[in-house]
Design an enzyme around this catalytic site. Structure first.
Site, mmCIF file in Angstrom:
data_model
loop_
_atom_site.group_PDB
_atom_site.id
_atom_site.type_symbol
_atom_site.label_atom_id
_atom_site.label_comp_id
_atom_site.label_asym_id
_atom_site.label_seq_id
_atom_site.Cartn_x
_atom_site.Cartn_y
_atom_site.Cartn_z
ATOM 1 N N ASP A 216 0.818 -1.231 0.000
ATOM 2 C CA ASP A 216 0.000 0.000 0.000
ATOM 3 C C ASP A 216 0.843 1.270 0.000
ATOM 4 O OD1 ASP A 216 -2.241 -1.689 0.250
ATOM 5 O OD2 ASP A 216 -1.912 -1.800 2.406
ATOM 6 N N LYS B 67 2.509 2.277 -5.055
ATOM 7 C CA LYS B 67 3.295 1.828 -6.217
ATOM 8 C C LYS B 67 2.550 2.075 -7.523
ATOM 9 C CE LYS B 67 3.302 -2.310 -4.424
ATOM 10 N NZ LYS B 67 2.848 -2.034 -3.061
ATOM 11 N N GLY C 240 -4.195 -4.366 -4.371
ATOM 12 C CA GLY C 240 -5.201 -3.359 -4.717
ATOM 13 C C GLY C 240 -4.468 -2.132 -5.196
ATOM 14 N N HIS C 241 -4.277 -2.030 -6.493
ATOM 15 C CA HIS C 241 -3.459 -0.951 -7.053
ATOM 16 C C HIS C 241 -4.366 0.166 -7.568
ATOM 17 C CE1 HIS C 241 0.095 -3.951 -7.657
ATOM 18 N NE2 HIS C 241 -0.095 -3.584 -6.403
ATOM 19 N N GLN D 212 2.273 -5.814 -3.046
ATOM 20 C CA GLN D 212 2.644 -5.857 -1.619
ATOM 21 C C GLN D 212 3.999 -5.148 -1.409
ATOM 22 O OE1 GLN D 212 1.662 -9.277 -2.965
ATOM 23 N NE2 GLN D 212 -0.378 -8.458 -2.733
#
Ligand code: IMP
Length: 437
Positions: free
Chosen positions: A13, A16, A40-41, A225
């Site tokens: 988180d 990225k 979750g990007h 991650q």
């Protein structure tokens, strides 16, 4: 840029996706190499806000070819949901989105096993995303009834392959708490439908990427991650099941490690983690709540509130080494605005000793008390700022302090969610955005 990896150097988180999104403008290929739909990007683009779990963030840039590498555990449902949402926004994936035929598939029983294990209340919960990640990687290593994309694509052999897998799962289910069993016919039908839709995307991505590297294509390797969740180097067992550090970028794509010529380690200006596990700089009280709310620190995959704390240089130094980061992208710096002082963890005190090497054991880490240095804060809102020299003096001091303490340059600074809120910290050029040059 030729081959650049973007790696989280905290507990995920870090932001990225935003870095990858901006750098994708100058990339020919964007490749995911590990993790799965646990990621979750989030990208805030002109076409709206997108949250990618599986598809590389670069897909928003029509000139890129995007690849889901062999190191990813592939969840067909998550993939199709993302394809649908891209189609709705008229973003074409035709001929530019490929999935490795070596990817392992997350099956319905893997998701059930993940959720079941988390619900056991046996004191062993990791606080996973319940996306079946652990059981799929475990099965990959166990090699009994794993299903890879190439198995699904083999129409003649797949029914029997699936039958063996489901029989094995159902035998094991008898020993499980809920004893949920799975129906071969139903899953077979579901996956035969998946196969048809997946066909145009599945490819042997080893030669695809090899040839792209040989042709000098510019590539971004998009980590999921962060190093502190690496299955080998993270806060084990409170980690994910893949190698999130630089090694994963090679094993998860087939691109030889020596071909990767730049690594950007991404860190927030503070720290967060979701799920269980030790977190030495965690702030309980008002300050933790402030970071949570101002930073909007809610998981984009699970919606869970993230635990928040001060930036931790012991963990970051360790992670920078394991990511082999050449530089840092420092994100969410605007969230620190309005604090009268900022604390930076420079060491731990464990059992009366000062420790600066990150410990292997989670139970030792749980005893670590952070040793802080205090820096002045700034009151100004820095949200609209476009280069380092316009930052308040205390913010510049914070950046310079981190660069010196981490012996790593901070190349990029992010002060907001949108693409525009990112600038280069290279003093000679100053200005807006991560675009090189
Ligand atoms: P899993 O990856 O779902 O097995 O979860 C293992 C641990 O990694 C849990 O603490 C999760 O909260 C954490 N985790 C997994 N994916 C992410 C992510 O994308 N960001 C932050 N934490 C994550």
């Amino acid at each position: 840029m030729s081959i650049t990896a973007v790696i989280g150097i905290q507990w995920g988180d870090e932001g990225k996706a935003k870095i990858v999104d901006v750098l994708s403008e100058d990339a020919d290929y964007v490749v995911r190499f590990q993790g799965g739909a646990n990621a979750g990007h989030t990208v805030v683009a002109p076409a709206g806000k997108f949250i990618f779990h599986l598809i590389p963030t670069g897909i928003l840039h029509p000139h890129t070819t995007c690849v889901i590498g062999n190191g990813v555990v592939f969840d067909p449902e998550a993939f199709f949901a993302e394809l649908d949402s891209l189609e709705k926004k008229h973003i074409s994936t035709e001929g530019r989105l490929f999935v490795s035929d070596r990817c392992h598939i997350v099956m319905p029983y893997h998701r059930a096993a993940d959720a079941g294990e988390e619900e056991l209340k046996d004191g062993l919960s990791i606080g996973t995303t319940r996306r079946g990640i652990g059981p799929t990687y475990a099965e990959k290593a166990r090699r009994r009834h794993a299903i890879r994309m190439s198995d699904l694509m083999d129409g003649a052999a797949f029914p029997d392959h699936l039958k063996k897998a489901i029989d094995g799962e159902n035998r094991a289910a008898k020993t499980r708490q809920k004893g949920e069993t799975f129906d071969h016919g139903k899953i077979l039908k579901q996956f035969e439908n998946y196969r048809e839709r997946l066909k145009p995307h599945v490819k042997d991505t080893v030669p695809l990427l090899r040839d792209a590297v040989a042709a000098g294509k510019r590539m971004l390797l998009e980590g999921a991650q962060g190093v502190m969740l690496d299955v080998d180097f993270g806060t084990y067992p409170f980690v994910t099941s893949s190698n999130t550090s630089i090694g994963g970028a090679a094993t998860g794509t087939g691109i030889p490690p020596r071909k990767i010529d730049r690594v950007i380690g991404v860190s927030k200006a503070y720290a967060t983690r979701v799920g269980e596990g030790p977190f030495p700089t965690e702030l309980s009280g008002e300050l933790g709540k402030r970071l949570l709310e101002v930073g909007g620190e809610y998981g984009s995959t699970t919606g869970r509130a993230r635990r928040c704390g001060w930036i931790d240089l012991v963990a970051l130094r360790y992670a920078i080494h394991l990511a082999d980061a050449d530089e840092i992208a420092l994100t969410k710096m605007d969230v620190l605005s309005g604090l009268d002082k900022i604390q930076v963890c420079v060491a731990y005190e464990i059992g009366g000793s000062k420790v600066t090497e990150f410990p292997a054991s989670a139970s030792v880490l749980a005893k670590a008390k952070p040793v802080y240095e205090t820096l002045p804060g700034w009151t100004e809102n820095i949200g609209g700022i476009e280069n380092t020299r316009d930052l308040p003096a205390a913010a510049r001091e914070f950046i310079a302090y981190l660069e010196s303490a981490l012996s790593t340059p901070i190349g990029l600074i992010s002060v907001g969610a949108g693409r525009e809120a990112l600038f280069s910290n290279r003093r000679e050029t100053g200005g807006r955005s991560g675009r090189r040059g």
